[in-house]
Enzyme design. Sequence first.
Site: not given
Ligand code: TA6
Length: 280
Positions: A58, A84, A153, A197, A255
């Site tokens: 995260r 990832r 991301h 988002d 991103e």
């Molecule tokens: O990039 C935004 C997103 O798609 C959000 O919808 C949220 O789900 C985020 O990615 C994080 O995703 P993750 O799978 O890392 O918790």
Amino acid sequence: ITLSEAIPGYPTFTVNHATCTARVALNGAHVMEWTPTGHSPVLYLSPEAVLEPGKPIRGGIPVCWPWFNAHPSDASKPMHGFARNRPWTLMEASESEEGVKMSFVLCSDAATHELWPFEFEAHLTVILGAKLDVSLQTINKSGSEFSVAEALHTYLTVGDIAQVTVKGLAETTYLDTVGERTLRHQTGDITFDQEVDRQYFSGGTVVVEDPALGRKLTVEKNGSGTTVVWNPWIEKSKRLGDLPDEAYHQFLCVEAANAGEAVVTVPPGGAHVIQTIISL
Ligand code: TA6
């Protein structure tokens, strides 16, 4: 560059260079931290990030590939692809005045074939210096074309999300994925007072103005038809077990991506590169 195995089976590389300090995990070829000399950290890393093989981190720059969000037809497959969650191989690490360059590769194998039935090589090249330059190259080693959706991301640290303004996406159409997925038009700069988002159909340069930290972050992109802007706000922050409830005040994601309709089709033997360059 020093290799650390402080966490058994979870090698990370620590970079101490005149231009910056940084940390990169082999799991996911994941840039976890980047702090240019004379500045506070630019990438956000959750204090509750799970650092275990096979798990996404995260924060930093998750490599979302070869699909973005849920798998297009099989919801049982991992969110944001598998790149990832897998250990990559370090191919090169070199140092110059400009900074430290590291390149990693992920090759298709029986395990990836289970998730995505194509032969590929994915190469991630990172230049850690006064700027942060990350490129992801997809090489199609299979006999047929394939399409990838992807995102670098990037989690960016901000002083106070409520004071942040994101410039560079005005007059752009975006897919709002909060609640009912809706196409909307961005008028003016982006500000934050709720969960955001959005997949903007634009790959141009974005500037994050952060008056609380008194700085501007620039995110340039190449090979990216989509810019995703995300802040979870309070409810989603509470639902994410690897993110403190109040953390949404201190980060946003900008991103470089190819998501939604902007999937990239790579012909047999062909290649595609997506790049993000972050600078102060
Ligand atoms: O990039 C935004 C997103 O798609 C959000 O919808 C949220 O789900 C985020 O990615 C994080 O995703 P993750 O799978 O890392 O918790």
